[in-house]
Design a protein around this motif. Structure first.
Motif, mmCIF file in Angstrom:
data_model
loop_
_atom_site.group_PDB
_atom_site.id
_atom_site.type_symbol
_atom_site.label_atom_id
_atom_site.label_comp_id
_atom_site.label_asym_id
_atom_site.label_seq_id
_atom_site.Cartn_x
_atom_site.Cartn_y
_atom_site.Cartn_z
ATOM 1 N N UNK A 240 0.839 -1.209 0.000
ATOM 2 C CA UNK A 240 0.000 0.000 0.000
ATOM 3 C C UNK A 240 0.873 1.259 0.000
ATOM 4 N N UNK A 241 1.786 1.347 -0.981
ATOM 5 C CA UNK A 241 2.724 2.475 -0.979
ATOM 6 C C UNK A 241 2.446 3.496 -2.073
ATOM 7 N N UNK A 242 1.463 3.232 -2.939
ATOM 8 C CA UNK A 242 1.076 4.203 -3.972
ATOM 9 C C UNK A 242 -0.438 4.196 -4.099
ATOM 10 N N UNK A 243 -0.972 5.239 -4.705
ATOM 11 C CA UNK A 243 -2.421 5.335 -4.903
ATOM 12 C C UNK A 243 -2.908 4.200 -5.812
ATOM 13 N N UNK A 244 -2.105 3.869 -6.813
ATOM 14 C CA UNK A 244 -2.490 2.793 -7.724
ATOM 15 C C UNK A 244 -2.546 1.443 -6.997
ATOM 16 N N UNK A 245 -1.543 1.196 -6.149
ATOM 17 C CA UNK A 245 -1.533 -0.072 -5.397
ATOM 18 C C UNK A 245 -2.680 -0.139 -4.396
ATOM 19 N N UNK A 246 -2.953 0.987 -3.769
ATOM 20 C CA UNK A 246 -4.061 0.991 -2.801
ATOM 21 C C UNK A 246 -5.385 0.708 -3.500
ATOM 22 N N UNK A 247 -5.536 1.202 -4.736
ATOM 23 C CA UNK A 247 -6.751 0.935 -5.510
ATOM 24 C C UNK A 247 -6.878 -0.567 -5.808
ATOM 25 N N UNK A 248 -5.732 -1.221 -6.089
ATOM 26 C CA UNK A 248 -5.765 -2.668 -6.332
ATOM 27 C C UNK A 248 -6.182 -3.441 -5.084
ATOM 28 N N UNK A 249 -5.728 -2.965 -3.949
ATOM 29 C CA UNK A 249 -6.030 -3.686 -2.699
ATOM 30 C C UNK A 249 -7.478 -3.489 -2.252
#
Length: 279
Positions: A240-249
């Motif tokens: 959860x270190x970028x906005x894109x990754x947080x969206x995936x999670x």
């Protein structure tokens, strides 16, 4: 023998008075020769008696050995019969175990075949073509992962109108499989959340799962088939270190699980039987 000697002496005395010295000497020599023969015969007799005693002892010992051998032979025959019986029992036990292993293998093969047919059918039935929707099959279970943006507004647990269209297809599949279970598993990112009565991401994930469950109920899915689960942010797909990754999670995963308990129960029962018999 004493009687013979007395008679011999008596004969000599009688003859000595009637015969000449020459005849007497000859008779005396003859008597000595007879005595020597008698002594020799006595020695041989004693030797024969001794040999006979030894032979009798050997015969007795051999008779004892024969008796022991007969007894041992009887015991061996009993042991042989028991051994044969044990071998037969062992072979029978091996046959039974082989049969159980065969049934176990058949059960596993049948389970795998049924599972493969089920998941293939599900993938075709869901048939949603959208990059934000992933359908995977893992260990005989179908996972339908739906991106958070398709289901909810940011920070909300109210299901969107488009999401209901997607869930309608899922509901159609689940309703056609009354022996299936459908677990709705909601995930969030690690951004702290607190809004209204919701305390944190645990509350948000559980509330989103129950919201999807309620939509599926409204679409006619049997409530007994449904499971609501919230995982908060503890099972991320990526960091959860970028906005894109947080969206995936931020996602909701619908797990369609065919109820093949009868096969697992049969496998477990066979394994228990084999384990008990090997102890």
């Amino acid at each position: 023998m004493k009687k013979l000697m007395v008679m011999s002496v008596s004969a000599l005395l009688v003859l000595s008075s009637c015969v000449s010295k020459k005849q007497y000497a000859e008779l005396e020599a003859k008597q000595k020769e007879t005595q020597d023969l008698l002594n020799t015969a006595t020695v041989k007799l004693n030797s024969c008696l001794s040999d006979k005693a030894a032979a009798d002892a050997r015969v007795a010992a051999m008779q004892e050995q024969v008796a022991d051998l007969r007894k041992s032979n009887d015991n061996l025959q009993v042991l042989s019969a028991k051994g044969a019986s044990n071998v037969e029992k062992t072979l029978e036990s091996l046959k039974e175990k082989d049969l159980k292993i065969t049934r176990l293998q058949d059960a596993l093969t049948k389970k795998d075949s049924v599972t493969l047919a089920i998941v293939t059918s599900l993938k075709k039935a869901v048939g949603i073509n959208d990059p934000d929707i992933e359908i995977n099959v893992e260990k005989g279970v179908v996972f339908i992962s739906i991106a958070d943006k398709l289901l909810f507004q940011s920070g909300s647990y109210n299901v969107s109108t488009r999401a209901k269209e997607i869930l309608d297809k899922v509901a159609t599949v689940v309703k056609s499989k009354p022996n299936f279970e459908c677990m709705v598993e909601a995930h969030t990112d690690n951004v702290p959340y607190q809004k209204g009565v919701l305390l944190d991401n645990w509350d948000l994930s559980v509330k989103r799962a129950t919201s999807v469950v309620r939509v599926l109920e409204d679409l006619g899915v049997n409530s007994a088939q449904l499971v609501a689960a919230g995982r908060s942010y503890y099972v991320p797909l990526v960091d959860n270190n970028t906005a894109e990754n947080r969206a995936k999670n931020r996602r909701t995963r619908i797990v369609v699980m065919p109820k093949i308990d009868q096969f697992y129960e049969m496998v477990e029962e066979e394994m228990k039987n084999l384990s008990a018999e090997s102890n």
